[in-house]
Write a protein that holds these residues in place. Structure first.
Motif, PDB file in Angstrom:
ATOM      1  N   ARG A  53       0.795  -1.229   0.000  1.00 11.66           N
ATOM      2  CA  ARG A  53       0.000   0.000   0.000  1.00 11.66           C
ATOM      3  C   ARG A  53       0.821   1.269   0.000  1.00 11.66           C
ATOM      4  NH1 ARG A  53      -3.833  -1.878  -2.460  1.00 11.66           N
ATOM      5  NH2 ARG A  53      -5.427  -3.001  -1.341  1.00 11.66           N
ATOM      6  N   GLY A  54       2.085   1.223   0.390  1.00 14.30           N
ATOM      7  CA  GLY A  54       2.898   2.429   0.395  1.00 14.30           C
ATOM      8  C   GLY A  54       4.222   2.223   1.091  1.00 14.30           C
ATOM      9  N   GLN A  55       5.093   3.215   0.970  1.00 14.13           N
ATOM     10  CA  GLN A  55       6.407   3.140   1.599  1.00 14.13           C
ATOM     11  C   GLN A  55       6.874   4.534   1.956  1.00 14.13           C
ATOM     12  OE1 GLN A  55       8.358   1.823  -2.117  1.00 14.13           O
ATOM     13  NE2 GLN A  55      10.018   3.174  -1.501  1.00 14.13           N
ATOM     14  N   ASP A  56       7.855   4.608   2.824  1.00 12.06           N
ATOM     15  CA  ASP A  56       8.503   5.883   3.109  1.00 12.06           C
ATOM     16  C   ASP A  56       9.996   5.751   2.819  1.00 12.06           C
ATOM     17  OD1 ASP A  56       9.666   4.591   5.261  1.00 12.06           O
ATOM     18  OD2 ASP A  56       8.626   5.752   6.779  1.00 12.06           O
ATOM     19  N   ARG A  57      10.719   6.809   3.009  1.00  7.25           N
ATOM     20  CA  ARG A  57      12.152   6.821   2.693  1.00  7.25           C
ATOM     21  C   ARG A  57      13.012   6.150   3.755  1.00  7.25           C
ATOM     22  NH1 ARG A  57      12.450  13.103   0.966  1.00  7.25           N
ATOM     23  NH2 ARG A  57      11.134  12.935  -0.875  1.00  7.25           N
ATOM     24  N   GLN A  58      12.442   5.854   4.901  1.00  8.44           N
ATOM     25  CA  GLN A  58      13.213   5.261   5.994  1.00  8.44           C
ATOM     26  C   GLN A  58      13.195   3.735   5.999  1.00  8.44           C
ATOM     27  OE1 GLN A  58      11.022   7.990   6.698  1.00  8.44           O
ATOM     28  NE2 GLN A  58      12.812   9.287   6.458  1.00  8.44           N
ATOM     29  N   GLY A  59      12.549   3.116   5.034  1.00 10.42           N
ATOM     30  CA  GLY A  59      12.533   1.659   4.967  1.00 10.42           C
ATOM     31  C   GLY A  59      11.334   1.011   5.611  1.00 10.42           C
ATOM     32  N   HIS A  60      10.233   1.751   5.726  1.00  6.49           N
ATOM     33  CA  HIS A  60       8.986   1.200   6.244  1.00  6.49           C
ATOM     34  C   HIS A  60       8.009   1.041   5.087  1.00  6.49           C
ATOM     35  CE1 HIS A  60      10.736   3.463   9.648  1.00  6.49           C
ATOM     36  NE2 HIS A  60      10.551   2.293  10.224  1.00  6.49           N
ATOM     37  N   VAL A  61       7.346  -0.089   5.057  1.00  7.60           N
ATOM     38  CA  VAL A  61       6.410  -0.400   3.988  1.00  7.60           C
ATOM     39  C   VAL A  61       5.063  -0.730   4.620  1.00  7.60           C
ATOM     40  CG1 VAL A  61       5.960  -1.890   1.997  1.00  7.60           C
ATOM     41  CG2 VAL A  61       8.315  -1.336   2.627  1.00  7.60           C
ATOM     42  N   LEU A  62       4.013  -0.171   4.066  1.00  4.38           N
ATOM     43  CA  LEU A  62       2.666  -0.441   4.561  1.00  4.38           C
ATOM     44  C   LEU A  62       2.038  -1.538   3.717  1.00  4.38           C
ATOM     45  CD1 LEU A  62       0.312   0.281   6.441  1.00  4.38           C
ATOM     46  CD2 LEU A  62      -0.391   1.975   4.746  1.00  4.38           C
ATOM     47  N   PHE A  63       1.569  -2.581   4.386  1.00  2.00           N
ATOM     48  CA  PHE A  63       0.865  -3.677   3.731  1.00  2.00           C
ATOM     49  C   PHE A  63      -0.504  -3.820   4.369  1.00  2.00           C
ATOM     50  CE2 PHE A  63       4.883  -5.176   2.087  1.00  2.00           C
ATOM     51  CZ  PHE A  63       4.540  -5.904   0.960  1.00  2.00           C
ATOM     52  N   GLU A  64      -1.467  -4.216   3.566  1.00  2.00           N
ATOM     53  CA  GLU A  64      -2.722  -4.739   4.084  1.00  2.00           C
ATOM     54  C   GLU A  64      -2.611  -6.236   3.869  1.00  2.00           C
ATOM     55  OE1 GLU A  64      -5.942  -2.860   2.038  1.00  2.00           O
ATOM     56  OE2 GLU A  64      -5.932  -1.166   3.403  1.00  2.00           O
ATOM     57  N   ALA A  65      -2.805  -6.998   4.928  1.00  3.18           N
ATOM     58  CA  ALA A  65      -2.577  -8.437   4.827  1.00  3.18           C
ATOM     59  C   ALA A  65      -3.496  -9.210   5.753  1.00  3.18           C
ATOM     60  CB  ALA A  65      -1.125  -8.759   5.179  1.00  3.18           C
ATOM     61  N   THR A  66      -3.710 -10.450   5.379  1.00  2.00           N
ATOM     62  CA  THR A  66      -4.383 -11.390   6.265  1.00  2.00           C
ATOM     63  C   THR A  66      -3.344 -11.838   7.298  1.00  2.00           C
ATOM     64  OG1 THR A  66      -3.736 -13.284   4.925  1.00  2.00           O
ATOM     65  CG2 THR A  66      -5.849 -12.237   4.380  1.00  2.00           C
ATOM     66  N   ASP A  67      -3.775 -12.570   8.285  1.00  6.52           N
ATOM     67  CA  ASP A  67      -2.819 -13.106   9.254  1.00  6.52           C
ATOM     68  C   ASP A  67      -1.828 -14.049   8.574  1.00  6.52           C
ATOM     69  OD1 ASP A  67      -3.909 -11.643  11.337  1.00  6.52           O
ATOM     70  OD2 ASP A  67      -5.286 -13.244  11.922  1.00  6.52           O
ATOM     71  N   THR A  68      -2.299 -14.784   7.575  1.00 10.12           N
ATOM     72  CA  THR A  68      -1.424 -15.680   6.808  1.00 10.12           C
ATOM     73  C   THR A  68      -0.392 -14.876   6.037  1.00 10.12           C
ATOM     74  OG1 THR A  68      -3.202 -17.298   6.592  1.00 10.12           O
ATOM     75  CG2 THR A  68      -1.384 -17.474   5.022  1.00 10.12           C
ATOM     76  N   GLY A  69      -0.833 -13.781   5.416  1.00 16.22           N
ATOM     77  CA  GLY A  69       0.080 -12.915   4.672  1.00 16.22           C
ATOM     78  C   GLY A  69       1.121 -12.280   5.580  1.00 16.22           C
TER      79      GLY A  69
END
Length: 96
Positions: A53-69
Motif C-alpha cells: 500500500r505504500g512506503q517511506d524513505r526510511q525503509g517502512h512499507v505499509l501492507f494490508e494483509a491477512t494473518d497468513t500474509g
C-alpha cells in the motif's frame, strides 16, 4: 467469502542507513528492497494475502494483509520487523 485484511507496517532489513555513503545510496537500497519484496510476494502467490500500500524513505512499507500474509512477510529474510496496526488502534503513519 470475504478476506479480512489488517494494516501492517513492515520494516525492511536495509532500513538502517549505516554503511551507506550517501542519502541517495540509502534511498536506492530501499527502492531495490521494496521492489524485491513486492516481487517475492507475487512470485509466492501471496498477492491476495498481502497487498502493498505504500512506503517511506526510511525503509517502512505499509501492507494490508491477512494473518497468513503477515506470517509470510515475517518469514522473509529482507524483513526486520512486522508491526500490527491493530495494536496501535489501527492507525499506521508513514513519514515521507
Amino acid at each position: 467469502m470475504a478476506i479480512e485484511l489488517h494494516s501492517f507496517t513492515v520494516t525492511l532489513a536495509v532500513a538502517d542507513s549505516s554503511g551507506c555513503s550517501s542519502a541517495a545510496e540509502h534511498r536506492a537500497r530501499i527502492w531495490k528492497a521494496v521492489s524485491e519484496l513486492s516481487a517475492a510476494v507475487r512470485n509466492a502467490g501471496m498477492a491476495t494475502e498481502a497487498r502493498f500500500r505504500g512506503q517511506d524513505r526510511q525503509g517502512h512499507v505499509l501492507f494490508e494483509a491477512t494473518d497468513t500474509g503477515a506470517a509470510f512477510l515475517r518469514g522473509l529474510p529482507a524483513i526486520a520487523r512486522v508491526d500490527d496496526a491493530r495494536m496501535g488502534r489501527g492507525r499506521v503513519q508513514l513519514r515521507h
